[in-house]
Scaffold this motif. Sequence first.
Motif, PDB file in Angstrom:
ATOM      1  N   LYS A 136       0.862  -1.190   0.000  1.00 55.19           N
ATOM      2  CA  LYS A 136       0.000   0.000   0.000  1.00 55.19           C
ATOM      3  C   LYS A 136       0.890   1.229   0.000  1.00 55.19           C
ATOM      4  CE  LYS A 136      -1.927  -1.472   3.653  1.00 55.19           C
ATOM      5  NZ  LYS A 136      -2.709  -1.546   4.881  1.00 55.19           N
ATOM      6  N   PRO A 137       0.979   1.958  -1.100  1.00 56.23           N
ATOM      7  CA  PRO A 137       1.950   3.063  -1.190  1.00 56.23           C
ATOM      8  C   PRO A 137       1.685   4.151  -0.157  1.00 56.23           C
ATOM      9  CG  PRO A 137       0.871   2.647  -3.318  1.00 56.23           C
ATOM     10  CD  PRO A 137       0.146   1.845  -2.299  1.00 56.23           C
ATOM     11  N   ALA A 138       0.410   4.429   0.120  1.00 52.86           N
ATOM     12  CA  ALA A 138       0.079   5.526   1.032  1.00 52.86           C
ATOM     13  C   ALA A 138       0.735   5.315   2.396  1.00 52.86           C
ATOM     14  CB  ALA A 138      -1.439   5.629   1.169  1.00 52.86           C
ATOM     15  N   SER A 139       0.484   4.161   2.985  1.00 54.50           N
ATOM     16  CA  SER A 139       1.003   3.914   4.334  1.00 54.50           C
ATOM     17  C   SER A 139       2.349   3.207   4.300  1.00 54.50           C
ATOM     18  CB  SER A 139       0.006   3.075   5.118  1.00 54.50           C
ATOM     19  OG  SER A 139      -0.128   1.813   4.509  1.00 54.50           O
ATOM     20  N   LEU A 142       2.725  -3.390   3.974  1.00 49.33           N
ATOM     21  CA  LEU A 142       2.272  -4.563   3.250  1.00 49.33           C
ATOM     22  C   LEU A 142       0.896  -4.958   3.747  1.00 49.33           C
ATOM     23  CD1 LEU A 142       5.379  -6.892   3.184  1.00 49.33           C
ATOM     24  CD2 LEU A 142       4.396  -5.594   1.312  1.00 49.33           C
ATOM     25  N   ASP A 143       0.077  -5.417   2.826  1.00 45.72           N
ATOM     26  CA  ASP A 143      -1.201  -5.990   3.190  1.00 45.72           C
ATOM     27  C   ASP A 143      -1.151  -7.435   2.713  1.00 45.72           C
ATOM     28  OD1 ASP A 143      -3.672  -6.111   4.203  1.00 45.72           O
ATOM     29  OD2 ASP A 143      -4.681  -5.149   2.517  1.00 45.72           O
ATOM     30  N   VAL A 204       6.236  -7.724  -7.861  1.00 47.45           N
ATOM     31  CA  VAL A 204       5.689  -6.363  -7.929  1.00 47.45           C
ATOM     32  C   VAL A 204       5.942  -5.632  -6.600  1.00 47.45           C
ATOM     33  CG1 VAL A 204       3.577  -5.011  -8.165  1.00 47.45           C
ATOM     34  CG2 VAL A 204       3.949  -7.015  -9.616  1.00 47.45           C
ATOM     35  N   VAL A 205       5.696  -6.341  -5.498  1.00 51.05           N
ATOM     36  CA  VAL A 205       5.927  -5.743  -4.180  1.00 51.05           C
ATOM     37  C   VAL A 205       7.401  -5.371  -4.030  1.00 51.05           C
ATOM     38  CG1 VAL A 205       5.966  -6.215  -1.711  1.00 51.05           C
ATOM     39  CG2 VAL A 205       3.994  -6.894  -3.077  1.00 51.05           C
TER      40      VAL A 205
END
Lengths: 373, 373, 373, 373, 373
Positions: A136-139, A142-143, A204-205
């Motif tokens: 999650k780029p904002a926070s 990792l999810d 990708v991560v």
Amino acid sequence: MKVNTGSHGARRYVMRRRRYKHSEKKVGASPGTLIYVGQEIDYKTKIRRIDYNEAAYTVENIKRLASCSRPDDASDIVSWVNVDGIHEPSVIERIGQQYQLHSLLLEDVMNSQQKPKVEEYDGSYLFATLKMLYFKPASEELDSEHLSFVLGKNYLISFQEERKADLFQPVLDRIQASAGKTRRNGPDYLLYALMDLVVDHYFVVLDNIAEKLEGLEDCIIQQAAGQDTLTHLYTLKRELTLMRKAVWPVREMLSRLLLEESELIRPTTIPFLRDLYDHVVQVLDSIDSYRELATGLLDVYLSTLSNRMNSVMKTLTIFSAIFMPLTFIVGVYGMNFDNMPELHTRSGYFVVLGVMAVLTVLMIIYFRRRRWF
Amino acid sequence: MKVNTGSHGARRYVMRRRRYKHSEKKVGASPGTLIYVGQEIDYKTKIRRIDYNEAAYTVENIKRLASCSRPDDASDIVSWVNVDGIHEPSVIERIGQQYQLHSLLLEDVMNSQQKPKVEEYDGSYLFATLKMLYFKPASEELDSEHLSFVLGKNYLISFQEERKADLFQPVLDRIQASAGKTRRNGPDYLLYALMDLVVDHYFVVLDNIAEKLEGLEDCIIQQAAGQDTLTHLYTLKRELTLMRKAVWPVREMLSRLLLEESELIRPTTIPFLRDLYDHVVQVLDSIDSYRELATGLLDVYLSTLSNRMNSVMKTLTIFSAIFMPLTFIVGVYGMNFDNMPELHTRSGYFVVLGVMAVLTVLMIIYFRRRRWF
Amino acid sequence: MKVNTGSHGARRYVMRRRRYKHSEKKVGASPGTLIYVGQEIDYKTKIRRIDYNEAAYTVENIKRLASCSRPDDASDIVSWVNVDGIHEPSVIERIGQQYQLHSLLLEDVMNSQQKPKVEEYDGSYLFATLKMLYFKPASEELDSEHLSFVLGKNYLISFQEERKADLFQPVLDRIQASAGKTRRNGPDYLLYALMDLVVDHYFVVLDNIAEKLEGLEDCIIQQAAGQDTLTHLYTLKRELTLMRKAVWPVREMLSRLLLEESELIRPTTIPFLRDLYDHVVQVLDSIDSYRELATGLLDVYLSTLSNRMNSVMKTLTIFSAIFMPLTFIVGVYGMNFDNMPELHTRSGYFVVLGVMAVLTVLMIIYFRRRRWF
Amino acid sequence: MKVNTGSHGARRYVMRRRRYKHSEKKVGASPGTLIYVGQEIDYKTKIRRIDYNEAAYTVENIKRLASCSRPDDASDIVSWVNVDGIHEPSVIERIGQQYQLHSLLLEDVMNSQQKPKVEEYDGSYLFATLKMLYFKPASEELDSEHLSFVLGKNYLISFQEERKADLFQPVLDRIQASAGKTRRNGPDYLLYALMDLVVDHYFVVLDNIAEKLEGLEDCIIQQAAGQDTLTHLYTLKRELTLMRKAVWPVREMLSRLLLEESELIRPTTIPFLRDLYDHVVQVLDSIDSYRELATGLLDVYLSTLSNRMNSVMKTLTIFSAIFMPLTFIVGVYGMNFDNMPELHTRSGYFVVLGVMAVLTVLMIIYFRRRRWF
Amino acid sequence: MKVNTGSHGARRYVMRRRRYKHSEKKVGASPGTLIYVGQEIDYKTKIRRIDYNEAAYTVENIKRLASCSRPDDASDIVSWVNVDGIHEPSVIERIGQQYQLHSLLLEDVMNSQQKPKVEEYDGSYLFATLKMLYFKPASEELDSEHLSFVLGKNYLISFQEERKADLFQPVLDRIQASAGKTRRNGPDYLLYALMDLVVDHYFVVLDNIAEKLEGLEDCIIQQAAGQDTLTHLYTLKRELTLMRKAVWPVREMLSRLLLEESELIRPTTIPFLRDLYDHVVQVLDSIDSYRELATGLLDVYLSTLSNRMNSVMKTLTIFSAIFMPLTFIVGVYGMNFDNMPELHTRSGYFVVLGVMAVLTVLMIIYFRRRRWF
């Protein structure tokens, strides 16, 4: 590099609280008790069944669970049941009954904290579970999404946590698009194709994390880093630690699949699994390299701080060393003694000014020699 | 040591961006899909075929792929096909068809991010891939070139990324020059000779890195180091980390070649591969030693900073401790009280000057005793 | 501790340059090409042949290589050929021909950068190579000498780099002195005796390093350490790293000798090799302990620096905190306002002096309470 | 985050003293001598016997040890003897006699410092011991309880240290509540159920520690941390170290149970033990991750300190750099020379004030440019 | 905590010099040459022979070595020969002859630097050597005593370095006291009993170290630590490193004893050896934990230093920031310009005093806000 933390900060910490939780299972509950461990969800479980062989395929959204049962062993049709949502114990239990699955397996399907593993039950079916990872780029966190698979002779059941997007859509598209490799092969190849999708997402991560790391590297090497940078570096290392924890068991799991030669895995699928294993090893190698680089960056940052401190201290010392003696000299001639002969000479004032100028120049030469500026 | 970073800086970061990329393969693409992952290239693939045995050799630049096919198993002529360029899927696919290669193998040939590995397909051919490494002195970075080999009973196909210079020229020269060892032996010895060339280059890279490390060592031990030095040290460690990541799997790959006793590797080639294995282990040992030395240098540098700070602070403290009391004393006799008897004595001024001189000497003795200077 | 570095400094860096070199072999040269890698040497190779059995022995300095050939397998005389100098390819090649040695073996004999290893060729002879280590007290550096052995059924060839002193003299003395253990046993025991000599030297080097480490320990714990001390500590750690790199493969090599049960090693020699193996393990354990101790010392040193800085800063702060208020007070009464009633009182001056004395005492009490001095 | 340490401090250190103790066994005592090692206890041992099969169950508090003996091998009733208290040698010895247990086993039952392990005695019974862990929030420390199990063909003896609450109550409740899984299975499943209870508690402890860690993370990242925070971080790491020491052998123990295929473990229980093994591995992974995160937090904290110091030093330097020159200038015009022409100009005072204002502005611009504030 | 170092300091360093020595054996001496390596000793070797079986026992101090020889294999009497002193080569050699022991074994008996190991010679006797450890509280250092055992079919020879107290007295007491376990069992159980005694002492040493560590922990956490504390911490870590080096091989040695199933070890002794093995593992785990805790303490200490420095700097900055502007202001009105209107106003002096008071209050508020005090 400018990384925004403001408004996301609060949410971040709430989320992290969830991440560190291990189990909400009531201590002392009987083993095999089905309890969903994860985010609260108000969707209903969606179940889709795709039957296919090389010649044809059918897709069906299942409403009544009774209509979804274990196919006949002799059938040459591959039956893929995709269960979207793992939060309803009654649904999971019913599926377990119809496919005669072990109660511990069902517990692992629902426990979103379960670490990746593979297990074969009496050679009749094989259970595999792993994590889908999103960045999650904002926070900058990792999810993870808990995925489980049950592989039988001619069926595959896939379980995924309920999300907005269906993770497995690309594979379904391939099945529908053409009588390609997936259609020609058995459910073990389908299992491989789904796991390959997950491992592709790991890359990708990694790319996302690498981008952040490059940003931090630029920032630190160009000495534009502040305390914030370090917090970001720490967050990055933490996410790498958590990612490693999620990916490491996948390696072990694939290595067991390759070694144990289950009858459920056809020999033609083995090269593909070996390829997948290599990819996972590559992901782990990259994680380790990034952690090392992050540690190296920290050292650079800390020495930047020391260097900066040195430079501040030198400035202070130069000012003090020049002005303290001068202030002392002018203090001397500010004394009110009656008998101070110099005060009454004509050029006394100018001599003192000259002496002070010379002193200043000497000081500057001295500090230049010591390379203080 | 003077290391120029200026104009190269910008390009460096652009390049690094590429290095950290893992895969541009579209997530969800079917496994075995051929997509080139690497720098953009506008050259056309060049293919050269060298047929040789002890008695004779021929070199041919191949224009039509159709004319290049798998030789008859019974032939005693070694056929070496060198493919220069891995960015054209159509070419790679065509070669794959003519030599009946597995689709995953072709994917690995084109994926320049693929880590080194070796794999045998049904005992009929063996696939090996590894990285050529170059050290670019300007940017102090490693550049890597993706190499792949397919070893059959009497043929070897080598794939290399398109570069200005042909990496394998020295081996071709040896084949042309004389009926030496390469000419007397099979394609497995040719594979060894090519990999030996690559590993020799690893030593060259190590020598380059060692030279840089010596420069930094001199610089730090002679206390001439600044923030730049640390950045260079970090870059060096990063390149060592990346080099280790590229070389480590080569060790594993050679160890598998030695253990698995493939029929494609003749017994006479085994001692050569064992020798190569030893060289790779030596490369890895050196990388580890250099990383340790670099870490040790960092410690020396950080303590140099602390020492320098200590010395700056001592200078400041000595100045303050000498001039603060003196300034206070002259301040006292600068007060305007009506009744200050000392002011009106004849020798007051000179007594005060004397007292201050004594005080200064005492201070200097005190700091000498504490070994502050 | 006083360690002289001055005049040796220059030579040291020149030498280190050599140490870090890995290979000067021309990249792309054919494997098995004999090229000497090491210091330039102008001596000629000296060859000595010692033939002995329990009853008698002969020593001969060999001039013509032709007279030195592989003894008959049936002979019960042990033939030890000691080659002093490995820099003449023609000599090494000739010996290789006469004893029918593999070309890679000869390459390893001449490559002084080759890491220790053992290899058996077709059960007919066994090749072992390791490093002799010396500690040069002047430059505090290790010097290594490349040794190789070829063990046949009833012969041993030993190769050593040309040095002033002959390393193997003590063993030769024992052979000449009495019909002891060496004379009663075969060439495998002789090989053991020579390697035992080398490992004994490792202990001598360890003792030298331990002495240096003790010196540094005393120096740092008694807080007499400066920047030099740290440089010495770094050098020591570097030499330990390099020593470990040289000794570690010896362990592996002996463990292989013990496991592989070569026919060239008689069962009676096995307990001796096991003993040697234990000694090498002990050397490695000591190296690791010393590295740990050196790291611990670094921590002590860095905290000493911090402590010293704290103490300097306290001195500065105490001076400032006492004299800044006093200087302010005397400044107040140095102002030239017309209307300053205190100035005209009789005892104003003395009251101010008293107030300042009290203030000073209070400050001193305050800093005492905070244990600043 | 506010962590109270005050009044608990003293008790904590007393307790720790106990934790670090290893053995109070008199050195030289005969092996197998029964000595209780743990806290002083004045309770009497309580023994409870639960006999059950699928059809029925009985619970009996045992007063006379004689009535409690090893059941007949042929009996299909599972006999669970729970011994609450391990501090009375006479009781433990008597039980040992009646069940014919090895004297070393009894020593391990009483030695609360014994690390977790499993051992099979002649295939007739199996001994397992592990630690129950509690997290005491007040002192932020772990408390451990020594548990031992003896598993026979149709009986299980469990030993626990005397505590206020009975740890195994939930399992007893399940036995009483219904003829569920525990009632249908043998004593091996009961052993699993009890150990599962213990491992569930490990997750609770991990959650407690994670909560503390999150608190510290918030505290440090928001730069609200002081020396206390570091002490808490240290305590947390220490408890993680001690927890790892207690949990690590449990992993080994379960892995041995799974590998050794004891006849006392029924095949149906194996999947449950494998599940338990996975949970323990997950606990260990989390411990390692937390230790890493704690180390990362320490780095953040230390760099915060450095940053803060930098900022303090900058403030000091700015003040000094502005006021030292100004004070010097006013000092100049405080000198009492007869011939100082500037003093007698009309606007001299105002010019000097202006010059000083300009100087101050220049200084501020300079420090702004260097981004000091 | 108050740790005395003074007068012991000198002796300590002398002793350490001995500890770091590895071998005084003359380099080049023939393997198997008996040379005592240890402290100089002027006692004479004492030899005691204890013969016992279940029915009876005899103790005899042996004067003439000739009377002490290997017992008849058929005898059911256990013969324990305890040799107190290993510094007389003639004595050790004579014993070796009478019991037909290998010369390397005798070398290991006398070499007090020999690391722990176990070795079986032709199944006829077994050699074991390990270290007794003592903690000397005065110098906070470990002292080690070299112990060796030779186990035959019905005899045990124990060798110990000469000390004031006889280490094995408790076991002898047990033999004399009763016909207990030791009397009923063979020499292998006696060997176990003696090694158990040694391992029990390891726990005593650990307790001593733990006590020191707790002292340091209290000292550092309560911020009462100085440079001395760090030196103690370093010494503790060093002793833990050396202890690990001495205990680690004992683990290996016991594991070999358990795996190799020597005929000299009766099956009934195996559970006891397994128990001993577990104890040694526990010792090693504790050593590792303590080392980790010590490292953690160092971090706490270093951050304490940083914190303290921060606080010192803040004090200095506050003083400077308050008094520098004030001193400047009073300097302004100490200037001697003719035209300074403020000087001649009635309340000028008091206004300036007021302004300075306000300035001071504002400064204090500002630093309060920034939480500097």
